[in-house]
Structures are given as structure tokens and as C-alpha cells.
Design an enzyme around this catalytic site. Sequence first.
Site, PDB file in Angstrom:
ATOM      1  N   GLU A   1       0.808  -1.225   0.000  1.00 42.97           N
ATOM      2  CA  GLU A   1       0.000   0.000   0.000  1.00 42.97           C
ATOM      3  C   GLU A   1       0.837   1.269   0.000  1.00 42.97           C
ATOM      4  OE1 GLU A   1      -4.167  -1.166   1.975  1.00 42.97           O
ATOM      5  OE2 GLU A   1      -2.548  -1.086   3.408  1.00 42.97           O
TER       6      GLU A   1
ATOM      7  N   CYS B   1       3.384   8.528   1.669  1.00 46.48           N
ATOM      8  CA  CYS B   1       3.924   7.493   2.552  1.00 46.48           C
ATOM      9  C   CYS B   1       4.061   6.218   1.716  1.00 46.48           C
ATOM     10  CB  CYS B   1       2.947   7.318   3.709  1.00 46.48           C
ATOM     11  SG  CYS B   1       3.398   5.997   4.829  1.00 46.48           S
TER      12      CYS B   1
ATOM     13  N   CYS C   1       6.230  -7.348   6.710  1.00 50.18           N
ATOM     14  CA  CYS C   1       7.413  -7.018   7.508  1.00 50.18           C
ATOM     15  C   CYS C   1       7.695  -8.177   8.449  1.00 50.18           C
ATOM     16  CB  CYS C   1       7.171  -5.736   8.315  1.00 50.18           C
ATOM     17  SG  CYS C   1       8.628  -5.238   9.280  1.00 50.18           S
TER      18      CYS C   1
ATOM     19  N   CYS D   1       6.471  -6.254  15.276  1.00 48.81           N
ATOM     20  CA  CYS D   1       6.107  -5.359  16.382  1.00 48.81           C
ATOM     21  C   CYS D   1       4.654  -5.666  16.754  1.00 48.81           C
ATOM     22  CB  CYS D   1       6.277  -3.903  15.980  1.00 48.81           C
ATOM     23  SG  CYS D   1       7.987  -3.542  15.504  1.00 48.81           S
TER      24      CYS D   1
ATOM     25  N   CYS E   1       1.520  -3.508  15.438  1.00 51.37           N
ATOM     26  CA  CYS E   1       1.530  -3.068  14.041  1.00 51.37           C
ATOM     27  C   CYS E   1       0.840  -4.104  13.165  1.00 51.37           C
ATOM     28  CB  CYS E   1       2.968  -2.864  13.582  1.00 51.37           C
ATOM     29  SG  CYS E   1       3.105  -2.567  11.807  1.00 51.37           S
TER      30      CYS E   1
ATOM     31  N   GLY F   1       6.652  -2.304   5.790  1.00 52.50           N
ATOM     32  CA  GLY F   1       8.020  -2.807   5.739  1.00 52.50           C
ATOM     33  C   GLY F   1       9.031  -2.026   6.543  1.00 52.50           C
TER      34      GLY F   1
ATOM     35  N   HIS G   1       8.982   3.989  21.056  1.00 59.75           N
ATOM     36  CA  HIS G   1       7.776   3.403  21.660  1.00 59.75           C
ATOM     37  C   HIS G   1       7.872   2.985  23.124  1.00 59.75           C
ATOM     38  CE1 HIS G   1       6.356   3.625  17.634  1.00 59.75           C
ATOM     39  NE2 HIS G   1       6.939   2.533  17.197  1.00 59.75           N
TER      40      HIS G   1
ATOM     41  N   CYS H   1      -1.101   5.247  10.159  1.00 52.51           N
ATOM     42  CA  CYS H   1       0.103   4.488  10.488  1.00 52.51           C
ATOM     43  C   CYS H   1      -0.248   3.132  11.065  1.00 52.51           C
ATOM     44  CB  CYS H   1       0.871   5.162  11.615  1.00 52.51           C
ATOM     45  SG  CYS H   1       1.521   6.705  11.209  1.00 52.51           S
TER      46      CYS H   1
HETATM   47  N1  SAH Z   1       9.215  -0.241   9.796  1.00 54.07           N
HETATM   48  C1  SAH Z   1       9.429   1.138  10.000  1.00 54.07           C
HETATM   49  C2  SAH Z   1       8.540   2.026   9.138  1.00 54.07           C
HETATM   50  C3  SAH Z   1       7.117   1.612   8.951  1.00 54.07           C
HETATM   51  S1  SAH Z   1       6.049   1.754  10.323  1.00 54.07           S
HETATM   52  C4  SAH Z   1       9.295   1.496  11.460  1.00 54.07           C
HETATM   53  O1  SAH Z   1       8.821   0.665  12.237  1.00 54.07           O
HETATM   54  O2  SAH Z   1       9.704   2.598  11.823  1.00 54.07           O
HETATM   55  C5  SAH Z   1       5.790   3.523  10.446  1.00 54.07           C
HETATM   56  C6  SAH Z   1       5.399   3.990  11.850  1.00 54.07           C
HETATM   57  O3  SAH Z   1       4.073   3.558  12.203  1.00 54.07           O
HETATM   58  C7  SAH Z   1       6.314   3.425  12.924  1.00 54.07           C
HETATM   59  O4  SAH Z   1       6.686   4.397  13.850  1.00 54.07           O
HETATM   60  C8  SAH Z   1       5.430   2.399  13.578  1.00 54.07           C
HETATM   61  O5  SAH Z   1       5.867   2.080  14.849  1.00 54.07           O
HETATM   62  C9  SAH Z   1       4.087   3.070  13.529  1.00 54.07           C
HETATM   63  N2  SAH Z   1       2.966   2.167  13.773  1.00 54.07           N
HETATM   64  C10 SAH Z   1       2.907   0.846  13.498  1.00 54.07           C
HETATM   65  N3  SAH Z   1       1.697   0.355  13.857  1.00 54.07           N
HETATM   66  C11 SAH Z   1       0.996   1.368  14.362  1.00 54.07           C
HETATM   67  C12 SAH Z   1      -0.341   1.488  14.866  1.00 54.07           C
HETATM   68  N4  SAH Z   1      -1.168   0.446  14.900  1.00 54.07           N
HETATM   69  N5  SAH Z   1      -0.760   2.697  15.282  1.00 54.07           N
HETATM   70  C13 SAH Z   1       0.069   3.770  15.206  1.00 54.07           C
HETATM   71  N6  SAH Z   1       1.323   3.725  14.721  1.00 54.07           N
HETATM   72  C14 SAH Z   1       1.784   2.537  14.308  1.00 54.07           C
HETATM   73 FE1  SF4 Z   2       7.703  -3.712  10.707  1.00 52.31          FE
HETATM   74 FE2  SF4 Z   2       7.712  -1.116  11.353  1.00 52.31          FE
HETATM   75 FE3  SF4 Z   2       5.488  -2.604  11.653  1.00 52.31          FE
HETATM   76 FE4  SF4 Z   2       7.568  -2.996  13.263  1.00 52.31          FE
HETATM   77  S1  SF4 Z   2       6.312  -1.112  13.122  1.00 52.31           S
HETATM   78  S2  SF4 Z   2       6.361  -4.595  12.267  1.00 52.31           S
HETATM   79  S3  SF4 Z   2       9.271  -2.644  11.885  1.00 52.31           S
HETATM   80  S4  SF4 Z   2       6.484  -2.099   9.745  1.00 52.31           S
END
Ligand code: SAH
Ligand code: SF4
Length: 377
Positions: free
Chosen positions: A104, A117, A124, A128, A131, A177, A233, A351
Site C-alpha cells: 500500500e 507514505c 514485515c 512489532c 503493528c 516494511g 515506543h 500508520c
Molecule cells: N518499519 C518502520 C517504518 C514503517 S512503520 C518502522 O517501524 O519505523 C511507520 C510507523 O508507524 C512506525 O513508527 C510504527 O511504529 C508506527 N505504527 C505501526 N503500527 C501502528 C499502529 N497500529 N498505530 C500507530 N502507529 C503505528
Molecule cells: Fe515492521 Fe515497522 Fe510494523 Fe515494526 S512497526 S512490524 S518494523 S512495519
Amino acid sequence: MSAQPAIDGQFQEARVNLLGLPRAELEAFCGALGSKPFRARQLMNWLYKRGVGDFAAMTDLARDFRAQLGERAEVKLPEIVTAQRSSDGTCKWLLRADHSQAFEMVYIPETDRGTLCISSQVGCALDCSFCSTGQQGFNRNLTAAEIVGQVWLANRELGFAPAGERIVTNVVLMGMGEPLANFRNVIPATQILLDDLGFDLSRRRVTLSTSGLVPQMYRLAEHSNVALAVSLHAPDDELRNQLVPINRLHPIAELLEACWHYIDEQNGRSVTFEYVMLDGVNDSPTQARALARLLKGHPAKVNLIPFNPFPGTRYRRSSDEAIATFRDLLLRGGVMATVRRTRGDDIDAACGQLVGRVIDRTVVRLGSKRVPVQVEM
Ligand code: SAH
Ligand code: SF4
């Protein structure tokens, strides 16, 4: 006159997608076709300044060269599977990676800028826990052409005109990713974004977000000078180990060292630390004070991201009051802090809500501790 040279080994595939080639490689490709390197400039002008990908329309190129390009090269964009527009103007596209996989990209218009974005991988592997991309598992890295192709495509879909205003003013690698796990393709893609013959974005307007792959952060400092965002985080290792499993390999102290090194090397302004606000998990006043102690006196700012829920998650978004208190405590503790406004809520474009379509999950998650993360250097 010498005979036409054979195509170099590096360009042996049937057709080379020019969108993945930074300037030096495009020059080498033109050279391999027996043309002068300055042809690369002309090509880049058509591709990036005029948004033209059809070789037949590139009228200042010699006819023979255009014919050669038609045989040896292509300008191939990711195919759009679906496009959605939110009531707040945010757009989200699902793009095809192959017959079953998809990823996406999201465009967020604001009064003074337009932020795109983009994704760097299909899924990925870093797992996390908050996510939804991570919960999908990992399928594959995107190629440099697929990464650059997203910006090209967004411009086209949003009505880019050569003499008109820029539509995409900022690019953030914050889609699906972990960009630093796809170093080999992300670096050339960022070169094309920054090149004045490419998308010509200033380095402050291209942001790479990482969950903290420390060795790759040091390599990034050698190869690129984009703005850096880091997904922190949590203020302590015990909690971060649970939220961002890569922390078990690269704990907070190591991560912060890598951040300050990056800023020193790049002569950069500051690192943006992303901090997702999870109700009752990482949003207490004590944790805010601990975070302030960690970052005070360093080139850091914190961006608090209200958690965006997705089906099946065990987390809840912190209350507005908890987020405001957390921000105030950071500010009082001497650390710059802002709260990210959630956009595109009605189309799940915020995000962490990007799920794409990851069907074939070839890599087991890091969270299970069974398989190391695959990093393409
Ligand atoms: N993998 C990279 C970039 C993609 S995620 C990273 O982790 O930095 C982009 C941002 O969205 C990151 O800061 C991630 O922690 C945040 N993110 C992931 N899941 C989320 C959610 N459910 N709500 C809010 N932010 C989230
Ligand atoms: Fe991957 Fe970033 Fe999501 Fe963590 S927050 S699972 S590194 S996309």
C-alpha cells in the site's frame, strides 16, 4: 566506428526498468547501449521532470536510441489494484506486487505540503506487536523500481503537470516494511528521490523510519543523508523488548548511540522519535519522565502517535488527556514533542493500519525467535 558493444552483464535481463536506476547506473546503461552518458540526463528529464515514460514520445532522443530503449528498457509501474479516497482528502492505493501479493501507499494532503507514505517491503518480518503490517508476516523486498514507481504513480494519479506545482512535496518511508532490512534497494531509490535530475526533493523532505536496525543505521550514515525517524515506543528495554522485538538484538542504549552518530555524520538537525500511545502500556507520567531523561540534551524530538487499532489487536489507544499530559511532561523535561494527527481513519490509511495483501509469508516472524531477520545489503 566500433561495433555496438554487448550489453554489460549487469543489464542482461530482458528489459531494464529505468525507474530503478540512479543517475550513475542510468549513465552506465546508456553507455552499455553504445550511447553517450549525457543521454541519461535527457532520459531523466523526460522521466522525472515531465512525467513521460513512453520512449516514442521522447522526441529529442535519436530515433535509433529510442528503438534500442524500446527493446532493452521499460518504464514499468506497480499496477493499481484499488484506490480509495478518505473524507479528509487522504488517498490510499493497493498496488500489485505479483499475482497474489499487494502493498500500500498513502497520500496525505495538507495546506502547505503533500506527503506520500511509501512501502519498502511486502509485509514485515519484525513483528512489532502493535503493528498490523507486522502481524501480516513478510513476503518479499520491493525492488528499487517498485519503490520509486510509487512516487511516479502518485504524481500521475494526482494530476502532475510539468509546469505545475509539486503535488508530492515530502516522501516518508513509513508504509509497509522495514526500509533498512531492504537496504540494497532503498538506497538507490532515495538517491533518485534526492537527485536534482530526479524528483529533486530536499533531504529534509525525505524521511526514513526504522524500528532500529543498528548496523544498517551506521551504513545509512555512509550512503545517505535523508532525515531519520526512529520507532522508539518505550523508555526502557524491558517494555521495548515486548513491543519492538528487534530491541532484543539492539537495545535502547545502542540504538541511541547510532542515532547521535547519524546526526553527527549528516550534520542533521535531529532525529524524530516515534512513540505510539498505547493505553495503560507506555503512556504513564512516569514513562514520560523516563523518556525525557533519556533524550534531554540530544538532537531529538518526539512524535506521539495515537495508536490506530486494527481487528484482533490487544491494544487500545491512549485517551486524549493521557496523550496531552505525556506531551506536556516531555516539554517540561526539555524535549520537543508533538502529537501526530490521525488522517484517513475512514479508509484505514493511518500508520500501522497498512496491511496490503501478504498471502505467501515466507519468513517466520522475529517474535518467534526462530529465524533471523533477512537483511539485503
Ligand atoms: N518499519 C518502520 C517504518 C514503517 S512503520 C518502522 O517501524 O519505523 C511507520 C510507523 O508507524 C512506525 O513508527 C510504527 O511504529 C508506527 N505504527 C505501526 N503500527 C501502528 C499502529 N497500529 N498505530 C500507530 N502507529 C503505528
Ligand atoms: Fe515492521 Fe515497522 Fe510494523 Fe515494526 S512497526 S512490524 S518494523 S512495519
